[in-house]
Design a protein around this motif. Structure first.
Motif, PDB file in Angstrom:
ATOM      1  N   LEU A  78      -0.489  -5.471  17.029  1.00  0.00           N
ATOM      2  CA  LEU A  78      -1.667  -6.370  16.829  1.00  0.00           C
ATOM      3  C   LEU A  78      -2.234  -6.226  15.610  1.00  0.00           C
ATOM      4  O   LEU A  78      -2.601  -7.151  15.130  1.00  0.00           O
ATOM      5  CB  LEU A  78      -2.746  -5.327  17.801  1.00  0.00           C
ATOM      6  N   VAL A  79      -1.815  -5.106  14.632  1.00  0.00           N
ATOM      7  CA  VAL A  79      -2.213  -5.045  13.415  1.00  0.00           C
ATOM      8  C   VAL A  79      -1.563  -5.985  12.482  1.00  0.00           C
ATOM      9  O   VAL A  79      -2.315  -6.683  11.506  1.00  0.00           O
ATOM     10  CB  VAL A  79      -2.353  -3.464  12.797  1.00  0.00           C
ATOM     11  N   CYS A  80      -0.302  -6.085  12.424  1.00  0.00           N
ATOM     12  CA  CYS A  80       0.728  -7.119  11.814  1.00  0.00           C
ATOM     13  C   CYS A  80       0.221  -8.475  12.111  1.00  0.00           C
ATOM     14  O   CYS A  80       0.152  -9.134  10.949  1.00  0.00           O
ATOM     15  CB  CYS A  80       2.144  -6.641  11.971  1.00  0.00           C
ATOM     16  N   GLU A  81      -0.149  -8.835  13.446  1.00  0.00           N
ATOM     17  CA  GLU A  81      -0.747 -10.142  13.182  1.00  0.00           C
ATOM     18  C   GLU A  81      -1.820 -10.535  12.760  1.00  0.00           C
ATOM     19  O   GLU A  81      -1.868 -11.604  12.064  1.00  0.00           O
ATOM     20  CB  GLU A  81      -0.592 -10.559  15.047  1.00  0.00           C
ATOM     21  N   MET A  82      -2.795  -9.511  12.622  1.00  0.00           N
ATOM     22  CA  MET A  82      -3.894  -9.697  11.782  1.00  0.00           C
ATOM     23  C   MET A  82      -3.678  -9.602  10.516  1.00  0.00           C
ATOM     24  O   MET A  82      -4.396 -10.755   9.762  1.00  0.00           O
ATOM     25  CB  MET A  82      -4.920  -8.529  12.256  1.00  0.00           C
ATOM     26  N   VAL A  83      -2.978  -8.978   9.856  1.00  0.00           N
ATOM     27  CA  VAL A  83      -2.680  -8.947   8.428  1.00  0.00           C
ATOM     28  C   VAL A  83      -1.911 -10.296   8.290  1.00  0.00           C
ATOM     29  O   VAL A  83      -2.181 -11.057   7.037  1.00  0.00           O
ATOM     30  CB  VAL A  83      -1.677  -7.881   7.941  1.00  0.00           C
ATOM     31  N   ALA A  84      -0.871 -10.714   8.854  1.00  0.00           N
ATOM     32  CA  ALA A  84      -0.368 -11.980   8.553  1.00  0.00           C
ATOM     33  C   ALA A  84      -1.360 -12.981   8.468  1.00  0.00           C
ATOM     34  O   ALA A  84      -0.984 -13.963   7.493  1.00  0.00           O
ATOM     35  CB  ALA A  84       0.820 -12.284   9.825  1.00  0.00           C
ATOM     36  N   GLU A  85      -2.150 -13.056   9.057  1.00  0.00           N
ATOM     37  CA  GLU A  85      -2.995 -14.195   9.379  1.00  0.00           C
ATOM     38  C   GLU A  85      -3.979 -14.166   8.032  1.00  0.00           C
ATOM     39  O   GLU A  85      -4.236 -15.269   7.361  1.00  0.00           O
ATOM     40  CB  GLU A  85      -4.095 -14.325  10.442  1.00  0.00           C
ATOM     41  N   ARG A  86      -4.498 -13.029   7.527  1.00  0.00           N
ATOM     42  CA  ARG A  86      -5.329 -12.871   6.370  1.00  0.00           C
ATOM     43  C   ARG A  86      -4.500 -13.106   4.988  1.00  0.00           C
ATOM     44  O   ARG A  86      -5.071 -13.869   4.206  1.00  0.00           O
ATOM     45  CB  ARG A  86      -5.663 -11.475   6.628  1.00  0.00           C
ATOM     46  N   VAL A  87      -3.293 -12.518   4.781  1.00  0.00           N
ATOM     47  CA  VAL A  87      -2.823 -12.712   3.519  1.00  0.00           C
ATOM     48  C   VAL A  87      -2.199 -14.000   3.073  1.00  0.00           C
ATOM     49  O   VAL A  87      -1.777 -14.313   1.954  1.00  0.00           O
ATOM     50  CB  VAL A  87      -1.610 -11.558   3.418  1.00  0.00           C
ATOM     51  N   LYS A  88      -2.160 -14.883   3.974  1.00  0.00           N
ATOM     52  CA  LYS A  88      -1.631 -16.138   3.860  1.00  0.00           C
ATOM     53  C   LYS A  88      -2.592 -17.096   3.435  1.00  0.00           C
ATOM     54  O   LYS A  88      -2.508 -18.188   3.055  1.00  0.00           O
ATOM     55  CB  LYS A  88      -0.935 -16.816   5.099  1.00  0.00           C
ATOM     56  N   ARG A  89      -3.915 -16.730   3.345  1.00  0.00           N
ATOM     57  CA  ARG A  89      -5.174 -17.524   2.993  1.00  0.00           C
ATOM     58  C   ARG A  89      -4.908 -17.775   1.385  1.00  0.00           C
ATOM     59  O   ARG A  89      -4.473 -16.829   0.761  1.00  0.00           O
ATOM     60  CB  ARG A  89      -6.345 -16.777   3.353  1.00  0.00           C
ATOM     61  N   ALA A  90      -5.519 -18.544   1.091  1.00  0.00           N
ATOM     62  CA  ALA A  90      -5.324 -19.134  -0.318  1.00  0.00           C
ATOM     63  C   ALA A  90      -6.013 -18.156  -1.397  1.00  0.00           C
ATOM     64  O   ALA A  90      -5.463 -18.058  -2.394  1.00  0.00           O
ATOM     65  CB  ALA A  90      -6.062 -20.541  -0.693  1.00  0.00           C
ATOM     66  N   ASP A  91      -7.021 -17.343  -1.084  1.00  0.00           N
ATOM     67  CA  ASP A  91      -7.389 -16.365  -1.919  1.00  0.00           C
ATOM     68  C   ASP A  91      -6.553 -15.293  -2.422  1.00  0.00           C
ATOM     69  O   ASP A  91      -6.963 -14.547  -3.152  1.00  0.00           O
ATOM     70  CB  ASP A  91      -8.859 -15.932  -1.345  1.00  0.00           C
ATOM     71  N   CYS A  92      -5.558 -15.221  -1.524  1.00  0.00           N
ATOM     72  CA  CYS A  92      -4.467 -14.260  -1.953  1.00  0.00           C
ATOM     73  C   CYS A  92      -3.324 -14.651  -2.879  1.00  0.00           C
ATOM     74  O   CYS A  92      -2.634 -13.571  -3.229  1.00  0.00           O
ATOM     75  CB  CYS A  92      -3.845 -13.517  -0.497  1.00  0.00           C
ATOM     76  N   VAL A  93      -3.465 -15.658  -3.278  1.00  0.00           N
ATOM     77  CA  VAL A  93      -2.415 -16.190  -4.295  1.00  0.00           C
ATOM     78  C   VAL A  93      -2.117 -15.164  -5.494  1.00  0.00           C
ATOM     79  O   VAL A  93      -0.860 -15.251  -5.981  1.00  0.00           O
ATOM     80  CB  VAL A  93      -2.666 -17.583  -4.681  1.00  0.00           C
ATOM     81  N   ARG A  94      -3.143 -15.035  -6.297  1.00  0.00           N
ATOM     82  CA  ARG A  94      -2.840 -14.068  -7.542  1.00  0.00           C
ATOM     83  C   ARG A  94      -2.742 -12.632  -6.999  1.00  0.00           C
ATOM     84  O   ARG A  94      -2.383 -11.788  -7.932  1.00  0.00           O
ATOM     85  CB  ARG A  94      -4.047 -14.164  -8.261  1.00  0.00           C
ATOM     86  N   GLY A  95      -2.945 -12.220  -5.708  1.00  0.00           N
ATOM     87  CA  GLY A  95      -2.777 -11.018  -5.312  1.00  0.00           C
ATOM     88  C   GLY A  95      -3.776 -10.448  -4.273  1.00  0.00           C
ATOM     89  O   GLY A  95      -4.684 -11.187  -4.147  1.00  0.00           O
ATOM     90  N   PHE A  96      -3.582  -9.227  -3.887  1.00  0.00           N
ATOM     91  CA  PHE A  96      -4.529  -8.865  -2.876  1.00  0.00           C
ATOM     92  C   PHE A  96      -4.439  -7.173  -2.658  1.00  0.00           C
ATOM     93  O   PHE A  96      -3.118  -6.659  -3.186  1.00  0.00           O
ATOM     94  CB  PHE A  96      -4.359  -9.282  -1.521  1.00  0.00           C
ATOM     95  N   VAL A  97      -5.616  -6.471  -2.274  1.00  0.00           N
ATOM     96  CA  VAL A  97      -5.258  -5.113  -1.998  1.00  0.00           C
ATOM     97  C   VAL A  97      -5.286  -4.666  -0.628  1.00  0.00           C
ATOM     98  O   VAL A  97      -6.277  -5.164   0.138  1.00  0.00           O
ATOM     99  CB  VAL A  97      -6.791  -4.459  -2.757  1.00  0.00           C
ATOM    100  N   LEU A  98      -4.376  -4.265  -0.119  1.00  0.00           N
ATOM    101  CA  LEU A  98      -4.330  -3.714   1.085  1.00  0.00           C
ATOM    102  C   LEU A  98      -4.854  -2.114   1.464  1.00  0.00           C
ATOM    103  O   LEU A  98      -4.176  -1.364   0.439  1.00  0.00           O
ATOM    104  CB  LEU A  98      -2.763  -3.675   1.693  1.00  0.00           C
TER     105      LEU A  98
END
Ligand code: AP5
Length: 234
Positions: A78-98
């Motif tokens: 459940l958690v991985c599916e939720m993260v997959a959907e979020r990290v593929k959004r354009a605002d993550c292109v330069r990086g992101f903080v998990l």
């Protein structure tokens, strides 16, 4: 990045994926907000995303609630599916903080596979850096029992260490501060046990991968931020 780098420069540099690891109350959310502010990359807090789903009464929220209320982890799929959907959004292109992900070796393996597959086309992303914020048990208890947060802007306070200027009121927008449901003592004890059993093994896992930095999370917030920034700039 040197000291002369301006804030607008910082918001264009590529940071890559950053994982903030640490026990409940270690300061992951507090430090994630500092990284967001400095680099203009998004914070992806699985705890916040799950709480939003619970508040909205979504199918994911209904499934997650029972686990969260007792201090257990929500199932990996459940958690991985939720993260997959979020990290593929354009605002993550330069990086992101998990923040709060991964929390099991299975989630870490899943993240490796996702990053190796490449999130964005033509992306020359920096490699993953994992910052473990280490804090001792008694300090964690004090922090969790004293935590209050703003339901409007998400700012985090602590009645012992970082009180708001006016009791129970957000300095930024004047909202009445709230105590998280899982910050009750009996749930805190379970969350800390769950951390030791399921998440602590990730420190050895990432140490072996060579992308691991540990910072002393018992220092004042500003000092932890300085050490975390140093690790992220690597
Ligand atoms: P989540 O929301 O991720 O909670 P957590 O990991 O328990 O972490 P916390 O948010 O409690 O603490 P934090 O490290 O962010 O500390 P903070 O900065 O707030 O998860 C909640 C639940 O969701 C889990 O129990 C699980 O059920 C589920 N879940 C989430 N992710 C999952 C996943 N990947 N897989 C499965 N299930 C998942 O700081 C704490 C307090 O200390 C604050 O009051 C702050 O002001 C203060 N403070 C911070 N730094 C300092 C400092 N240096 N000095 C003094 N005080 C400080």
């Amino acid at each position: 990045m040197d000291a002369a780098t301006t804030l607008s420069d910082r918001k264009t540099v590529e940071v890559g994926p950053v994982v903030l690891l640490g026990a409940p109350g270690a300061g992951k959310g507090t430090q994630a907000k500092e990284l967001v502010e400095s680099f203009g990359i998004p914070q992806i807090s699985t705890g916040d995303l799950l709480r939003e789903n619970v508040a909205q009464g979504s199918e994911l929220g209904r499934k997650a609630k029972a686990f969260m209320d007792k201090g257990a982890l929500v199932p990996d799929d459940l958690v991985c599916e939720m993260v997959a959907e979020r990290v593929k959004r354009a605002d993550c292109v330069r990086g992101f903080v998990l923040d709060g992900f991964p929390r099991t070796v299975a989630q870490a393996e899943w993240l490796n596979a996702l990053l190796e597959a490449g999130l964005f086309e033509n992306q020359a992303s920096k490699p993953l850096v994992v910052v473990n914020i280490a804090v001792d048990y008694n300090e964690l208890l004090r922090r969790l029992t004293g935590r209050r947060s703003c339901p409007t802007c998400g700012r985090i306070y602590n009645v012992h260490f970082q009180p708001p200027r006016v009791p129970d009121t957000c300095d930024v927008d004047g909202s009445k501060l709230i105590t998280r449901k899982d910050d009750r003592e009996e749930v805190i004890a379970e969350r800390l046990k769950t951390y030791e059993r399921q998440t602590l093994p990730l420190t050895d896992y990432y140490r072996a991968k060579g992308c691991y930095v540990e910072v002393n999370g018992s220092q004042p917030v500003e000092k932890v931020t300085a050490d975390t920034m140093k690790a992220v700039r690597r």
